[in-house]
Write an enzyme that holds these catalytic residues in place. Sequence first.
Site, PDB file in Angstrom:
ATOM      1  N   GLY A 127       0.836  -1.166  -0.176  1.00 45.99           N
ATOM      2  CA  GLY A 127       0.172   0.059   0.051  1.00 45.99           C
ATOM      3  C   GLY A 127       0.768   1.251   0.088  1.00 45.99           C
ATOM      4  NE  ARG A 155       0.536  -6.066  10.112  1.00 43.65           N
ATOM      5  CZ  ARG A 155       1.639  -5.552  10.586  1.00 43.65           C
ATOM      6  NH1 ARG A 155       2.421  -6.405  11.386  1.00 43.65           N
ATOM      7  NH2 ARG A 155       2.085  -4.488  10.310  1.00 43.65           N
ATOM      8  CB  SER A 182      -6.077   3.964   2.871  1.00 41.66           C
ATOM      9  OG  SER A 182      -4.789   4.201   3.066  1.00 41.66           O
ATOM     10  CB  SER A 183      -4.157   7.258   7.328  1.00 41.81           C
ATOM     11  OG  SER A 183      -3.290   6.139   7.426  1.00 41.81           O
ATOM     12  CD  GLN A 184      -1.004   2.827   2.978  1.00 43.97           C
ATOM     13  OE1 GLN A 184      -1.600   2.505   2.120  1.00 43.97           O
ATOM     14  NE2 GLN A 184      -0.088   2.021   3.850  1.00 43.97           N
ATOM     15  CG  HIS A 243      -5.691  -3.223   5.414  1.00 44.93           C
ATOM     16  ND1 HIS A 243      -4.984  -3.125   6.834  1.00 44.93           N
ATOM     17  CD2 HIS A 243      -6.415  -1.943   5.144  1.00 44.93           C
ATOM     18  CE1 HIS A 243      -5.183  -1.841   7.073  1.00 44.93           C
ATOM     19  NE2 HIS A 243      -5.781  -1.234   6.482  1.00 44.93           N
ATOM     20  CD  GLU A 291      -0.246  -1.263  11.996  1.00 43.39           C
ATOM     21  OE1 GLU A 291       0.891  -1.353  12.158  1.00 43.39           O
ATOM     22  OE2 GLU A 291      -0.758  -0.245  11.164  1.00 43.39           O
ATOM     23  CB  SER A 350      -4.600   4.174  10.319  1.00 41.33           C
ATOM     24  OG  SER A 350      -5.089   2.824  10.191  1.00 41.33           O
ATOM     25  CE  LYS A 368       2.351  -5.686   3.123  1.00 40.76           C
ATOM     26  NZ  LYS A 368       2.318  -5.177   1.991  1.00 40.76           N
TER      27      LYS A 368
END
EC number: 2.5.1.19
Length: 441
Positions: free
Chosen positions: A108, A398, A182-184, A353, A326, A211, A423
């Site tokens: 991501g 995860r 997404s905060s991304q 995710h 996460e 997040s 990862k």
Amino acid sequence: MGVTAPETAPQASAPTSHDLLWPAPVARGPVDASLVLPGSKSLTNRALVLAALADGPSVVRRALRSRDTELMAVALTTLGAAVDTSGPDWTVTPGPLGGGTVDCGLAGTVMRFVPPVAAIADGEVAFDGDPHARTRPMAGVLDALRSLGVAVDDDGRGALPFTVTGSGHLRGGTVVVDASASSQFVSGLLMAGARYDEGLDVQHRGAPVPSLPHIEMTLACLREHGVEVDDSEPDRWRVAPQPVRATDVTIEADLSSAAPFLMLALTSGGSVTVPGWPAATTQAGDALRDLLARMGAEVTLDDAGLTVRGSGAIAGLDVDLHDVGELTPSLAALCALADSPSRLRGVSHIRGHETDRLTALAVELRGLGASVVEHDDGLAISPAPLHGGEFKTYADHRMAHAAVVLGSRVEGVLVEDVDTTSKTFPGFADVWAGLLGQAAR
């Protein structure tokens, strides 16, 4: 027993398909261990992006060497930076930004951080990734770039593959983005925004941003590079046009990767220490201190690091994980081993995710006998007898963490594609098996 994560990692290519099932080792007695964690993926990739945009060479010390970070290094090299990853400390020398092809893998951070950089490249940059990466939401950042005048071609998918065509600079200005997926989206825009002609005023409109600690992490990284960001208003971040200062940084340990290891203290009734745990950090993994204490652990942070001690009893947990989503997979596995019911809430965004983590967790936990009710925003888990069986990971590191937490107490858990953990933690399976005193294979 002290353990250090290995320094080697796979190359930045598509992951190998694994047909073998890995038998998760059971803790036959209390685990007593000290574990040195690898560096943070989130911090490493932010540091690499900012170094590539900086006004001179920078060194990223203790960089995580993993698939995601090597994909980022290759992506930035493709655009024109020189990224030397030959040693434990990586040197980044900025260069003129141009076109090329970027493999995002399933990262991501690559698919969301690099397009705003490509917007100021001189040329066409094509983005694609692993098959599942094409299902991950990208519309937020792509629509934001379009509104700023960037040519983006995604055939209306709002997802990979897509092409960004830059002209060597970008005016910038005000951009409204829905970052509820997404905060991304916000982080990627902010990191490149200082290099836009008029800077960037990012305004979020939509459901609450998940997040948020990751945005705080981005702001801290920007400020470390001399970039000032005004975040005085909720859901608004303003960065003026300014140089990104070349800065050598040292990467913190990846605290979220500590989750399954610290949970061993509870599942085995033992003690696990992570040396060098920071007293203050923006990493979401720091929430483990409170979460594990609420589940019955004795948690101590001192000069020796963070130590978690368990008695073998595990209490259920009712918690909103919106800011630390996460951690949900490992926590869900621990809750399946608890003596009382649990409710994990506020994490609908983790459906986007590496896989739909809520459905995947519900399916795999039920497959081992767990009592799980899937809700729109989380899971309700009640005590139930568990048994062995196959646990699919869906190419999600995860999910593999969840599998081994269960397997530390439940005999016969077979983890499909445990190597997906590369990862963020190359050599994870060997380190895990070593802690439990068993052979990895």
